[in-house]
Write an enzyme that holds these catalytic residues in place. Structure first.
Site, PDB file in Angstrom:
ATOM      1  N   LYS A 110      40.651  42.318  49.597  1.00 53.10           N
ATOM      2  CA  LYS A 110      41.574  41.884  48.551  1.00 53.10           C
ATOM      3  C   LYS A 110      43.064  42.017  48.865  1.00 53.10           C
ATOM      4  O   LYS A 110      43.875  41.242  48.379  1.00 53.10           O
ATOM      5  CB  LYS A 110      41.245  42.649  47.272  1.00 53.10           C
ATOM      6  CG  LYS A 110      40.149  41.980  46.476  1.00 53.10           C
ATOM      7  CD  LYS A 110      40.752  41.000  45.523  1.00 53.10           C
ATOM      8  CE  LYS A 110      39.776  39.995  45.031  1.00 53.10           C
ATOM      9  NZ  LYS A 110      40.372  39.093  44.041  1.00 53.10           N
TER      10      LYS A 110
ATOM     11  N   ASP B 291      39.297  44.797  38.605  1.00 55.25           N
ATOM     12  CA  ASP B 291      38.098  45.620  38.583  1.00 55.25           C
ATOM     13  C   ASP B 291      38.206  46.702  39.641  1.00 55.25           C
ATOM     14  O   ASP B 291      37.341  47.549  39.762  1.00 55.25           O
ATOM     15  CB  ASP B 291      36.885  44.738  38.866  1.00 55.25           C
ATOM     16  CG  ASP B 291      37.187  43.853  40.053  1.00 55.25           C
ATOM     17  OD1 ASP B 291      37.227  44.374  41.178  1.00 55.25           O
ATOM     18  OD2 ASP B 291      37.448  42.653  39.866  1.00 55.25           O
TER      19      ASP B 291
END
Ligand SMILES: Cc1ncc(COP(=O)(O)O)c(C=O)c1O
Length: 393
Positions: free
Chosen positions: A74, A112
């Site tokens: 990410k 998340d």
């Protein structure tokens, strides 16, 4: 509940966003990332023993647990987007943004876990501030990993999509910059930069593959930003010989599957708690930019129960023969878990045939995270939680 699949009749035409995910844009992102401290291409594992066992010709898994020491892919998106935002706001080149005075900008996001960790890491590297909100039920370990990077972080009482709305309202109220890894109408520039950052891993993968061209690519999706970016890149890179593309989601948050199945020109949502072990994929609303790419190039959309991800974690964590060991977390492992099941589980025979997986197939998967929730990793891999309820004797 078992795996569901829908065949999507994409038109294979170039879409409005395809040029944003060109090979040249990917080269730019890779060149930016190569200049960051700790950059190294993540390994692409060739799992020969597993592919022989499954009866396919090749299986390649890119292991993103090695990315910048952050255990997930990410940060590629967060770091590139922060740099692009700062370059634009200061009028400086990407290579000069480190001269920006400390604390000039506050970046805010909902996550998340993995995206927030990437944003916190990128903000810290650039001496800027980060504020991170997480949906209810987020793992404590993921929260602490973000705080350890100096960001302000908290777990809310909201589901993922409502946490995104909350982060947006906080940005408006406080004059912060929202760096969200999903797009919606009117908010597409920053998410597109994030997505362009993800292309680094796809460009690395094709370089590592060399002459080998996969016949099938399996990509996991939450909002579909990563899948959209990587698909955009692959379709530009492979052109007419684009491999067959499967998009894989948890059945509790299968907004892309529903959108593809309905094929009515509108985006379909999943509401409620979105309760799956694949935390990174628990998103109920589709990323507009991602869908704009996937609707032109997606072939198959899968909706999977949790045991598919758990199977993938166990398979990758317990290699056959001389294969490399891959520590893959829930969201990282679901694609390999699905390939494993498609080849081994008679109940999925019709999907295997529809996708065209056979002894000549060469499959590419990306393990997008390592054990980002170690407690659950041990439950799954050591204690055998989340098995297929119908196959237990
Ligand atoms: C590990 C992991 N894999 C895949 C994804 C899916 O990315 P996207 O939400 O862009 O579909 C995420 C998203 O957070 C993730 O954390």
């Amino acid at each position: 509940m078992n795996v569901k699949m829908t065949v999507f009749d994409s038109d294979k035409q170039k879409g409005a966003y395809d040029q944003k995910f060109s090979v040249e844009e990917a080269e730019k992102a890779l060149s930016f990332h190569s200049g960051l401290e700790g950059y190294e291409a993540t390994p692409l594992r060739k799992l020969d023993a597993l592919s022989r066992f499954l009866g396919i010709s090749g299986l390649y898994v890119k292991d993103e647990s090695y990315r910048f020491g952050l255990n997930a892919f990410k940060a590629l998106g967060g770091s590139y987007a922060l740099a692009r935002v700062m370059a634009e706001k200061t009028g400086k080149g990407l290579e000069e943004i480190t001269q920006t005075p400390a604390g000039t900008f506050t970046f805010v996001t909902a996550t998340d876990g993995n995206h927030g960790r990437g944003v916190a890491w990128a903000a810290k590297n650039l001496s800027q501030k980060a504020v991170v909100y997480m949906p209810k039920g987020s793992a404590k370990e993921r929260l602490e990993n973000i705080r350890r990077l100096g960001a302000e972080a908290e777990i809310t009482e909201l589901n993922y999509d409502d946490t995104v709305r909350f982060a947006k309202s906080q940005a408006e109220k406080n004059g912060w910059i929202l760096v969200q890894d999903t797009a919606w109408e009117g908010y597409e520039t920053i998410p597109t930069w994030i997505m362009q950052g993800y292309m680094t891993m796809a460009l690395e993968a094709v370089k590592q593959l060399g002459e080998v061209r996969p016949t099938h690519i399996f990509l996991q999706a939450g909002v579909g930003a990563m899948a959209g970016a990587v698909t955009g890149f692959f379709s530009n890179y492979y052109g007419d010989s684009m491999p067959k593309l499967s998009i894989v989601e948890p059945d509790r948050a299968d907004c892309l599957f529903r959108t593809a199945k309905a094929a009515d020109g509108t985006l379909h949502k999943v509401e409620g708690d979105l309760d799956s072990i694949m935390a990174g994929l628990c998103c109920g609303e589709v990323c507009t930019v991602g869908w704009e790419v996937l609707r032109h190039h997606g072939d198959y959309f899968f909706s999977c129960p949790d045991y598919i991800a758990a199977d993938g974690m166990r398979v990758l964590g317990n290699p056959l023969g001389g294969d490399e060991h891959i520590i893959s977390g829930e969201s990282g492992a679901v694609t390999t878990g699905l390939v494993y099941r498609l080849m081994m589980d008679e109940r999925l025979e019709k999907w295997k045939k529809a996708v065209g997986l056979d002894r000549d197939s060469v499959v590419l998967c990306i393990s997008t995270e390592g054990d980002t929730d170690r407690e659950n990793y041990r439950r799954v891999v050591w204690e055998g939680w989340y098995c297929d309820p119908d196959s237990r004797k």
